[in-house]
Enzyme design. Structure first.
Site, PDB file in Angstrom:
ATOM      1  N   CYS A 142      -3.279   2.923  -5.577  1.00 15.46           N
ATOM      2  CA  CYS A 142      -2.536   3.744  -4.622  1.00 15.46           C
ATOM      3  C   CYS A 142      -1.121   4.067  -5.111  1.00 15.46           C
ATOM      4  O   CYS A 142      -0.603   5.166  -4.845  1.00 15.46           O
ATOM      5  CB  CYS A 142      -2.487   3.070  -3.251  1.00 15.46           C
ATOM      6  SG  CYS A 142      -1.750   1.418  -3.229  1.00 15.46           S
ATOM      7  N   HIS A 151       0.861  -1.181   0.000  1.00  8.73           N
ATOM      8  CA  HIS A 151       0.000   0.000   0.000  1.00  8.73           C
ATOM      9  C   HIS A 151       0.896   1.229   0.000  1.00  8.73           C
ATOM     10  O   HIS A 151       1.842   1.313   0.784  1.00  8.73           O
ATOM     11  CB  HIS A 151      -0.941  -0.011   1.202  1.00  8.73           C
ATOM     12  CG  HIS A 151      -1.934   1.099   1.166  1.00  8.73           C
ATOM     13  ND1 HIS A 151      -2.707   1.374   0.056  1.00  8.73           N
ATOM     14  CD2 HIS A 151      -2.272   2.018   2.090  1.00  8.73           C
ATOM     15  CE1 HIS A 151      -3.479   2.415   0.306  1.00  8.73           C
ATOM     16  NE2 HIS A 151      -3.230   2.826   1.544  1.00  8.73           N
ATOM     17  N   HIS A 177      -3.142   9.040   1.246  1.00  8.66           N
ATOM     18  CA  HIS A 177      -3.108   7.841   0.405  1.00  8.66           C
ATOM     19  C   HIS A 177      -4.468   7.603  -0.228  1.00  8.66           C
ATOM     20  O   HIS A 177      -5.466   8.197   0.160  1.00  8.66           O
ATOM     21  CB  HIS A 177      -2.625   6.617   1.200  1.00  8.66           C
ATOM     22  CG  HIS A 177      -3.399   6.343   2.451  1.00  8.66           C
ATOM     23  ND1 HIS A 177      -4.191   5.236   2.599  1.00  8.66           N
ATOM     24  CD2 HIS A 177      -3.480   7.025   3.628  1.00  8.66           C
ATOM     25  CE1 HIS A 177      -4.743   5.239   3.808  1.00  8.66           C
ATOM     26  NE2 HIS A 177      -4.333   6.311   4.448  1.00  8.66           N
TER      27      HIS A 177
END
Length: 194
Positions: free
Chosen positions: A154, A30, A42
């Site tokens: 992401c 991530h 994010h």
């Protein structure tokens, strides 16, 4: 940074850094932008799931939960278990119990080819931190479109914040190392005998 690991300590972080944390036994990472004061901006699909197919298979293959259950939210972030899109979280919630890694920019081609996993570095150069932070702040207010593991994830968000570049390809299924890593892991899971 080395060929095998981009792991860093928290005290090495600088505003504008593109950071990431591996999830689910290194299946995927991530990504986000560290903005300072222990906060990360994010892009997430929500409910703690940064990847997935959007089907019931997600519950079986990639069950994921936020770092804090909704009945015990983070004291800094609150309950983010249902949020999606571009969000701001504390570093602990972003890491979700994982280690901290720094994404590398402007690496030489030999190092880029030597990296064993996609989604850890790029040949592209980073813009100055003030531009990176401006883009992250703008996208926090205005969004980055609909999350899609293959087309808008992401890592794409963080690379855009760092470079202002979006890679659009009609011949591949994804534009980032994140998508390639996901496909590799998924094909291994799908083809593994039980």
């Amino acid at each position: 940074m080395g060929v095998l690991s981009n792991k860093i300590d928290r005290d090495e972080l600088k505003p504008g850094d593109h950071i990431y944390s591996w999830r689910h036994a290194y299946i995927y990472a991530h990504h986000g932008i560290y903005v300072g004061d222990g906060k990360v901006v994010h892009f997430t699909r929500g409910a703690g799931q940064e990847i997935g197919t959007g089907t019931v298979l997600d519950r079986i293959i990639f069950s994921s939960s936020p770092s804090h259950p909704s009945d015990s939210p983070c004291p800094r972030c609150g309950d983010q278990s249902r949020q999606d899109g571009v969000i701001s979280s504390c570093l602990d919630c972003f890491l979700s119990g994982g280690n901290l890694y720094l994404f590398e920019y402007g690496v030489n081609p030999a190092l880029f080819l030597a990296k064993t996993r996609g989604g850890t570095c790029t040949l592209a150069s980073s813009d100055l931190p003030e531009y990176v932070l401006h883009r992250a702040s703008f996208l926090l207010q205005n969004g980055f479109g609909v999350y899609n593991i293959f087309k808008n994830n992401c890592e794409d968000f963080a690379i855009y914040c760092k470079t202002g570049l979006l890679v659009i390809s009609t011949i591949s299924i994804g534009r980032s190392g994140q998508a390639a890593s996901y496909l590799s892991a998924f094909s291994t899971i799908a083809s593994s005998p039980c």
